[in-house]
Design a protein around this motif. Sequence first.
Motif, PDB file in Angstrom:
ATOM      1  N   GLU A 121       1.210  -1.146   0.038  1.00 51.32           N
ATOM      2  CA  GLU A 121      -0.172  -0.061   0.168  1.00 51.32           C
ATOM      3  C   GLU A 121       0.771   1.068   0.465  1.00 51.32           C
ATOM      4  O   GLU A 121       0.312   2.335  -0.620  1.00 51.32           O
ATOM      5  CB  GLU A 121      -0.757   0.045   1.066  1.00 51.32           C
ATOM      6  CG  GLU A 121      -1.816   1.157   1.495  1.00 51.32           C
ATOM      7  CD  GLU A 121      -2.637   1.258   2.759  1.00 51.32           C
ATOM      8  OE1 GLU A 121      -3.726   2.109   2.635  1.00 51.32           O
ATOM      9  OE2 GLU A 121      -2.669  -0.251   2.841  1.00 51.32           O
ATOM     10  N   GLY A 122       2.100   1.431   0.434  1.00 53.57           N
ATOM     11  CA  GLY A 122       2.587   2.290   0.840  1.00 53.57           C
ATOM     12  C   GLY A 122       3.672   2.937  -0.515  1.00 53.57           C
ATOM     13  O   GLY A 122       3.551   3.616  -0.664  1.00 53.57           O
ATOM     14  N   LEU A 123       4.188   1.708  -1.436  1.00 46.57           N
ATOM     15  CA  LEU A 123       4.829   1.797  -2.369  1.00 46.57           C
ATOM     16  C   LEU A 123       4.179   2.820  -3.388  1.00 46.57           C
ATOM     17  O   LEU A 123       3.712   3.220  -4.555  1.00 46.57           O
ATOM     18  CB  LEU A 123       5.104   0.513  -3.351  1.00 46.57           C
ATOM     19  CG  LEU A 123       6.720  -0.169  -2.116  1.00 46.57           C
ATOM     20  CD1 LEU A 123       6.571  -0.910  -2.618  1.00 46.57           C
ATOM     21  CD2 LEU A 123       7.172   0.816  -2.183  1.00 46.57           C
ATOM     22  N   LYS A 124       2.415   1.716  -3.410  1.00 46.57           N
ATOM     23  CA  LYS A 124       1.423   2.163  -4.486  1.00 46.57           C
ATOM     24  C   LYS A 124       0.929   3.993  -4.146  1.00 46.57           C
ATOM     25  O   LYS A 124       1.069   4.307  -5.040  1.00 46.57           O
ATOM     26  CB  LYS A 124       0.150   1.680  -4.141  1.00 46.57           C
ATOM     27  CG  LYS A 124      -0.110  -0.014  -4.669  1.00 46.57           C
ATOM     28  CD  LYS A 124      -1.352   0.199  -4.505  1.00 46.57           C
ATOM     29  CE  LYS A 124      -1.086  -1.600  -4.422  1.00 46.57           C
ATOM     30  NZ  LYS A 124      -2.487  -2.128  -4.897  1.00 46.57           N
ATOM     31  N   VAL A 126       2.987   5.871  -3.176  1.00 47.20           N
ATOM     32  CA  VAL A 126       4.187   6.881  -3.964  1.00 47.20           C
ATOM     33  C   VAL A 126       4.449   7.192  -5.514  1.00 47.20           C
ATOM     34  O   VAL A 126       5.516   7.016  -5.893  1.00 47.20           O
ATOM     35  CB  VAL A 126       5.149   6.810  -3.187  1.00 47.20           C
ATOM     36  CG1 VAL A 126       5.153   7.223  -1.843  1.00 47.20           C
ATOM     37  CG2 VAL A 126       6.119   5.437  -2.927  1.00 47.20           C
ATOM     38  N   GLY A 127       3.434   6.028  -5.456  1.00 48.00           N
ATOM     39  CA  GLY A 127       3.642   5.164  -7.473  1.00 48.00           C
ATOM     40  C   GLY A 127       4.635   4.461  -8.419  1.00 48.00           C
ATOM     41  O   GLY A 127       4.825   4.561  -8.712  1.00 48.00           O
ATOM     42  N   LEU A 128       4.682   3.518  -7.376  1.00 49.58           N
ATOM     43  CA  LEU A 128       5.459   3.058  -6.907  1.00 49.58           C
ATOM     44  C   LEU A 128       4.804   1.228  -6.906  1.00 49.58           C
ATOM     45  O   LEU A 128       5.615   0.261  -7.001  1.00 49.58           O
ATOM     46  CB  LEU A 128       6.848   2.454  -6.097  1.00 49.58           C
ATOM     47  CG  LEU A 128       7.870   4.029  -6.540  1.00 49.58           C
ATOM     48  CD1 LEU A 128       9.238   3.801  -5.424  1.00 49.58           C
ATOM     49  CD2 LEU A 128       8.513   3.934  -8.131  1.00 49.58           C
ATOM     50  N   GLY A 129       3.900   1.092  -7.137  1.00 51.47           N
ATOM     51  CA  GLY A 129       2.574   0.180  -6.457  1.00 51.47           C
ATOM     52  C   GLY A 129       3.294  -0.901  -9.052  1.00 51.47           C
ATOM     53  O   GLY A 129       3.714  -0.711  -9.677  1.00 51.47           O
ATOM     54  N   GLY A 130       3.642  -1.931  -7.653  1.00 57.12           N
ATOM     55  CA  GLY A 130       4.168  -3.488  -8.796  1.00 57.12           C
ATOM     56  C   GLY A 130       5.656  -3.068  -8.764  1.00 57.12           C
ATOM     57  O   GLY A 130       6.357  -4.283  -9.749  1.00 57.12           O
ATOM     58  N   MET A 131       6.084  -2.497  -8.390  1.00 56.01           N
ATOM     59  CA  MET A 131       7.835  -2.461  -8.537  1.00 56.01           C
ATOM     60  C   MET A 131       8.629  -2.793  -7.333  1.00 56.01           C
ATOM     61  O   MET A 131       9.476  -2.516  -6.787  1.00 56.01           O
ATOM     62  CB  MET A 131       8.081  -0.979  -9.244  1.00 56.01           C
ATOM     63  CG  MET A 131       7.394  -0.648  -9.830  1.00 56.01           C
ATOM     64  SD  MET A 131       8.029   1.664 -10.500  1.00 56.01           S
ATOM     65  CE  MET A 131      10.254   1.352 -10.635  1.00 56.01           C
ATOM     66  N   GLY A 132       7.464  -3.841  -6.440  1.00 54.95           N
ATOM     67  CA  GLY A 132       8.077  -4.006  -5.212  1.00 54.95           C
ATOM     68  C   GLY A 132       9.172  -5.155  -4.979  1.00 54.95           C
ATOM     69  O   GLY A 132       9.738  -5.218  -4.564  1.00 54.95           O
ATOM     70  N   GLY A 133       8.934  -5.681  -6.011  1.00 51.77           N
ATOM     71  CA  GLY A 133      10.137  -6.761  -6.493  1.00 51.77           C
ATOM     72  C   GLY A 133      11.388  -6.833  -6.928  1.00 51.77           C
ATOM     73  O   GLY A 133      12.828  -6.654  -6.370  1.00 51.77           O
ATOM     74  N   ARG A 134      12.078  -4.979  -7.089  1.00 58.95           N
ATOM     75  CA  ARG A 134      13.286  -4.511  -7.796  1.00 58.95           C
ATOM     76  C   ARG A 134      13.829  -4.319  -6.247  1.00 58.95           C
ATOM     77  O   ARG A 134      13.438  -3.683  -5.803  1.00 58.95           O
ATOM     78  CB  ARG A 134      13.334  -3.167  -8.115  1.00 58.95           C
ATOM     79  CG  ARG A 134      12.338  -3.260  -9.647  1.00 58.95           C
ATOM     80  CD  ARG A 134      12.274  -2.687 -10.626  1.00 58.95           C
ATOM     81  NE  ARG A 134      11.213  -2.382 -11.512  1.00 58.95           N
ATOM     82  CZ  ARG A 134      11.224  -1.384 -12.689  1.00 58.95           C
ATOM     83  NH1 ARG A 134      11.849  -0.395 -12.516  1.00 58.95           N
ATOM     84  NH2 ARG A 134      10.539  -1.641 -13.453  1.00 58.95           N
ATOM     85  N   GLN A 145      14.127   7.491  -3.807  1.00 56.00           N
ATOM     86  CA  GLN A 145      13.473   8.574  -2.043  1.00 56.00           C
ATOM     87  C   GLN A 145      11.883   8.573  -2.382  1.00 56.00           C
ATOM     88  O   GLN A 145      12.332   7.799  -1.382  1.00 56.00           O
ATOM     89  CB  GLN A 145      13.905  10.114  -3.111  1.00 56.00           C
ATOM     90  CG  GLN A 145      13.874  10.890  -2.022  1.00 56.00           C
ATOM     91  CD  GLN A 145      14.622  10.222  -0.890  1.00 56.00           C
ATOM     92  OE1 GLN A 145      13.657  10.067  -0.384  1.00 56.00           O
ATOM     93  NE2 GLN A 145      15.716  11.147  -0.464  1.00 56.00           N
ATOM     94  N   ARG A 146      11.586   8.080  -3.376  1.00 54.17           N
ATOM     95  CA  ARG A 146       9.858   7.057  -3.257  1.00 54.17           C
ATOM     96  C   ARG A 146       9.860   6.377  -1.955  1.00 54.17           C
ATOM     97  O   ARG A 146       8.769   6.023  -1.455  1.00 54.17           O
ATOM     98  CB  ARG A 146       9.186   6.891  -4.066  1.00 54.17           C
ATOM     99  CG  ARG A 146       9.013   8.341  -4.936  1.00 54.17           C
ATOM    100  CD  ARG A 146       8.175   8.018  -6.616  1.00 54.17           C
ATOM    101  NE  ARG A 146       8.670   8.707  -7.648  1.00 54.17           N
ATOM    102  CZ  ARG A 146       8.072   8.848  -9.192  1.00 54.17           C
ATOM    103  NH1 ARG A 146       7.251   7.828  -9.094  1.00 54.17           N
ATOM    104  NH2 ARG A 146       8.371   9.096 -10.216  1.00 54.17           N
ATOM    105  N   VAL A 147      11.121   5.458  -2.001  1.00 54.34           N
ATOM    106  CA  VAL A 147      10.933   3.793  -1.703  1.00 54.34           C
ATOM    107  C   VAL A 147      10.930   4.140   0.009  1.00 54.34           C
ATOM    108  O   VAL A 147      10.406   3.838   0.917  1.00 54.34           O
ATOM    109  CB  VAL A 147      11.411   2.845  -1.692  1.00 54.34           C
ATOM    110  CG1 VAL A 147      12.147   2.264  -0.402  1.00 54.34           C
ATOM    111  CG2 VAL A 147      11.030   2.506  -3.478  1.00 54.34           C
ATOM    112  N   ALA A 148      11.792   5.573   0.434  1.00 54.45           N
ATOM    113  CA  ALA A 148      12.529   5.876   1.612  1.00 54.45           C
ATOM    114  C   ALA A 148      11.185   6.240   2.592  1.00 54.45           C
ATOM    115  O   ALA A 148      10.812   6.187   3.224  1.00 54.45           O
ATOM    116  CB  ALA A 148      13.710   6.909   1.690  1.00 54.45           C
TER     117      ALA A 148
END
Length: 353
Positions: A121-124, A126-134, A145-148
């Motif tokens: 939910e946090g990744l979504k 900040v606009g990074l939904g679907g990129m959690g595996g990277r 920085q968005r991950v942070a």
Amino acid sequence: MITPRAGSVVFQNIKKQFGSFTAIHDLSLTIEPGQLVTLLGPSGCGKTTTLRMLAGLEHPTSGKILIGGKDVTMLPANERDVSMVFQSYALFPHMSSLDNVAYGLESSGLKKKEARERAEEGLKLVGLGGMGGRLPAELSGGQQQRVAVARALVLEPQVLLLDEPLSNLDARLRRQVRTEIRDLQQRLGFTAVYVTHDQDEALAVSDRIVIMKDGVIAQEGSPRDLYEAPASAFIADFMGEANVVPCDVISVEGADATIRIGALEHRVPSRNAKPGPAKLAVRPNSITLEPASGAAFPGQITHAAYLGDHVEYEVETSTGRLFVVDPAVERALAPATEVAVGFKGRGIAIING
């Protein structure tokens, strides 16, 4: 749903010494819940020390710090209900983005399944939904920085602390990410304390700006107040450059004053000024130049630089050298041109120190 609990922040008569050196002198400041307040100033002014005391990474020599009404002055960092976004991102390079975001949740005792759901939910957010595996190395600087930011927000802190969060990004990414941080803060309504030395960044993201100098608050207020009504020559020059020139206040009528430079007269906000010698802060884009000789306020162009959408000039006058920014690129003036210097209606202020 991630819902940070906006808490207030209060510094009461904070003093911080490192040996015989006093880094912070009797600082008192209140930040209301849901505000984004920026601590701004040159290197060594005390802004980072202030943030570190709020985070619990340093303790004040005297005074109190309250978060959400609770005295946290001597509490360790992990008991303060704050989260921090660091300049270096501080991501674990061997862990995926999802695992980085979930790490703090799992460390606080949340079950792995729930922690990963909230991390997604946090990744979504900040606009990074679907990129959690990277892995972090597979992301751009802006994405890291968005991950942070996501990692900090999923902990739902009372206060989010951001320490020079954009300094490792190039100019275009800085503009993009600062807009995203501001939009996110306004959408979720969390309290944020933001440290930067970049004036444009502070103007773009802040509800209030606190400008620090030599361990004290030099001035605080809204971005517009600080830019248009600086309290001193230091503030005027630090907030986006200003020409500080001597003038004479020849009359004061209520909220307006008439000033004179040479034979040029101009009306400006009085700001409690009294008739007599004073200083005037003039923004570079508030000066007009017209080819002329024998003008009321004459000058001569000594340098001209074409920068695409504007021309920058240096103009020698009887009061010193002026820096001028002129959008009229179609009629660029050459060095050695005699000019009549004038002022526009805004961006000019009497200063008191």
